[in-house]
Design a protein around this motif. Structure first.
Motif, short mmCIF file in Angstrom:
data_model
loop_
_atom_site.label_atom_id
_atom_site.label_comp_id
_atom_site.label_asym_id
_atom_site.label_seq_id
_atom_site.Cartn_x
_atom_site.Cartn_y
_atom_site.Cartn_z
N PHE A 61 -42.75 39.09 -35.94
CA PHE A 61 -43.48 37.93 -35.44
C PHE A 61 -42.52 36.77 -35.13
O PHE A 61 -41.49 36.61 -35.78
CB PHE A 61 -44.52 37.48 -36.46
N ASP A 62 -42.91 35.98 -34.13
CA ASP A 62 -42.15 34.76 -33.83
C ASP A 62 -42.51 33.65 -34.81
O ASP A 62 -41.62 32.91 -35.26
CB ASP A 62 -42.45 34.29 -32.40
N TYR A 63 -43.79 33.55 -35.12
CA TYR A 63 -44.26 32.51 -36.04
C TYR A 63 -45.26 33.10 -37.02
O TYR A 63 -46.07 33.96 -36.65
CB TYR A 63 -44.94 31.36 -35.28
N VAL A 64 -45.21 32.64 -38.25
CA VAL A 64 -46.22 32.98 -39.26
C VAL A 64 -46.78 31.69 -39.82
O VAL A 64 -46.03 30.78 -40.21
CB VAL A 64 -45.62 33.83 -40.40
N LEU A 65 -48.11 31.60 -39.87
CA LEU A 65 -48.80 30.44 -40.45
C LEU A 65 -49.64 30.94 -41.61
O LEU A 65 -50.56 31.76 -41.42
CB LEU A 65 -49.69 29.74 -39.41
N ASN A 66 -49.34 30.46 -42.81
CA ASN A 66 -50.04 30.91 -44.00
C ASN A 66 -51.12 29.91 -44.39
O ASN A 66 -50.86 28.88 -44.98
CB ASN A 66 -49.07 31.09 -45.17
N PHE A 78 -41.75 29.53 -40.19
CA PHE A 78 -42.84 29.89 -41.11
C PHE A 78 -43.50 28.58 -41.54
O PHE A 78 -42.82 27.65 -41.98
CB PHE A 78 -42.28 30.63 -42.32
N LEU A 79 -44.82 28.51 -41.40
CA LEU A 79 -45.57 27.33 -41.84
C LEU A 79 -46.47 27.71 -42.99
O LEU A 79 -47.34 28.58 -42.86
CB LEU A 79 -46.40 26.76 -40.69
N HIS A 80 -46.27 27.05 -44.13
CA HIS A 80 -47.13 27.25 -45.29
C HIS A 80 -48.01 26.02 -45.45
O HIS A 80 -47.51 24.90 -45.60
CB HIS A 80 -46.30 27.46 -46.56
N LEU A 81 -49.33 26.24 -45.41
CA LEU A 81 -50.27 25.13 -45.57
C LEU A 81 -50.55 24.94 -47.06
O LEU A 81 -51.24 25.75 -47.67
CB LEU A 81 -51.56 25.40 -44.81
N SER A 82 -49.98 23.89 -47.62
CA SER A 82 -50.23 23.54 -49.01
C SER A 82 -51.35 22.50 -49.06
O SER A 82 -52.20 22.45 -48.17
CB SER A 82 -48.94 23.02 -49.65
N SER A 83 -51.36 21.68 -50.07
CA SER A 83 -52.47 20.74 -50.27
C SER A 83 -51.98 19.50 -51.00
O SER A 83 -51.06 19.57 -51.83
CB SER A 83 -53.57 21.42 -51.11
N THR A 84 -52.62 18.38 -50.73
CA THR A 84 -52.35 17.17 -51.50
C THR A 84 -52.86 17.30 -52.93
O THR A 84 -52.58 16.44 -53.76
CB THR A 84 -52.98 15.93 -50.84
#
Length: 311
Positions: A75-80, A113-119
């Protein structure tokens, strides 16, 4: 402000694709790229809905150490966007932290790679805006026992893999998403409709940074562009804070319902963010929270709008 990463024609993997935040991304990106979605897909209707968009679906439980063996890695990009909140620490840490590490290792040739975390990773600190170096803590324990700790653990694994394997990564700490597909303000509207009290922390006002779906769709490619082997960590919310009290009062203006607030020291307290780094990297957001909330009600419950507020 960074230019957005080029998405058109790329090969993209998105995890947690049926969640509130991720599904609008799939709908927007499916016509633009070779889009793949990874989830457990325990509900076959979810899989069918995504496949109808042209998305390739992979049934995977990230808690399973062997689950990624049959998944492509080019993959070129992975978004978690995946997150598990079962309340079982062993399972949730395996899925949210260990599973993230295995996914990054499996796809370590990505452009970003983008990891969506949280406040929710931040320790409660009253009304002070949280900068990225603010103390971390078990913020959501009362309602979601494993959530904050799993998010902190996932960030730690994410940074380790990014640095160890020189993998460009962004960790985005999401505030409160909402839009025409719902969100926390919409739940508050339904509670107001039923005359239910809304629990709020007694240290008023309770500020957050509402992030409209139109804004995060615009900003995600810039977050990919911000990726670095040091794992760029940035807050991700609306540019202007507003409080639960404010948006519920505004919902009342739109609908005629009166919000009833019930103070509870165990309720989530104010959790607004410092947006300085966000503005530097990806720029300010554009949707005013009042416009966004009115559009949300118009889309999801137009019959609840007072006659003078209807389009």
């Amino acid at each position: 402000m960074l230019e957005p990463a080029a998405i058109d024609g790329t090969r993209v993997l998105i995890t947690g694709p049926t969640g509130q935040v991720a599904e609008p991304v799939l709908a927007a990106w499916a016509p633009r790229c070779d889009l793949h979605a990874l989830a457990r897909f325990s509900n076959d209707e979810d899989r069918q809905r995504l496949e109808a968009m042209g998305v390739t679906c992979w049934a995977v439980d990230l808690a399973d150490p062997t689950a990624l063996q049959s998944i492509p890695d080019d993959f070129d990009y992975v978004l978690n966007f995946a997150v598990v909140k079962s309340g079982d620490f062993s399972y949730d840490l395996a899925a949210n932290a260990e599973g993230l590490g295995r996914l990054m290792l499996h796809c370590r040739s990505v452009r970003a790679f983008l990891h969506l975390s949280s406040t929710a990773v931040y320790e409660y600190a009253g009304h002070d805006p949280m900068a990225e170096d603010a103390p971390l803590g078990d913020n959501h324990r009362v309602m979601f026992p494993t959530y904050s700790i799993s998010k902190i653990a996932a960030e730690t694994v994410c940074r380790f893999v990014a640095r160890q394997f020189d993998s460009p990564t962004t960790i985005a700490r999401l505030s409160v998403p909402y839009g025409n597909n719902g969100g926390w303000p919409y739940f508050h509207l339904l509670m107001m409709q039923q005359g239910m009290p809304i629990d709020i922390h007694p240290e008023r006002p309770n500020y957050y940074n509402l992030l409209h779906v139109d804004d995060y769709l615009d900003k995600l490619p810039r977050l990919l562009q911000a990726a670095s082997p040091e794992a760029t960590t940035v807050n991700f919310g609306g540019s202007h804070r507003c409080s639960i009290e404010e948006w519920c009062e505004y919902l009342g203006e739109l609908t005629g319902f009166t919000p009833t607030f019930r103070e509870d020291a165990k309720a989530f307290g104010s959790l607004c963010i410092d947006t300085s780094l966000m503005h530097e990297l990806i720029g300010p957001t554009s949707v005013d929270w009042r416009d966004g909330i009115r559009g949300m009600v118009q889309a999801l419950a137009p019959d609840l709008l007072q006659s003078g507020e209807r389009a």
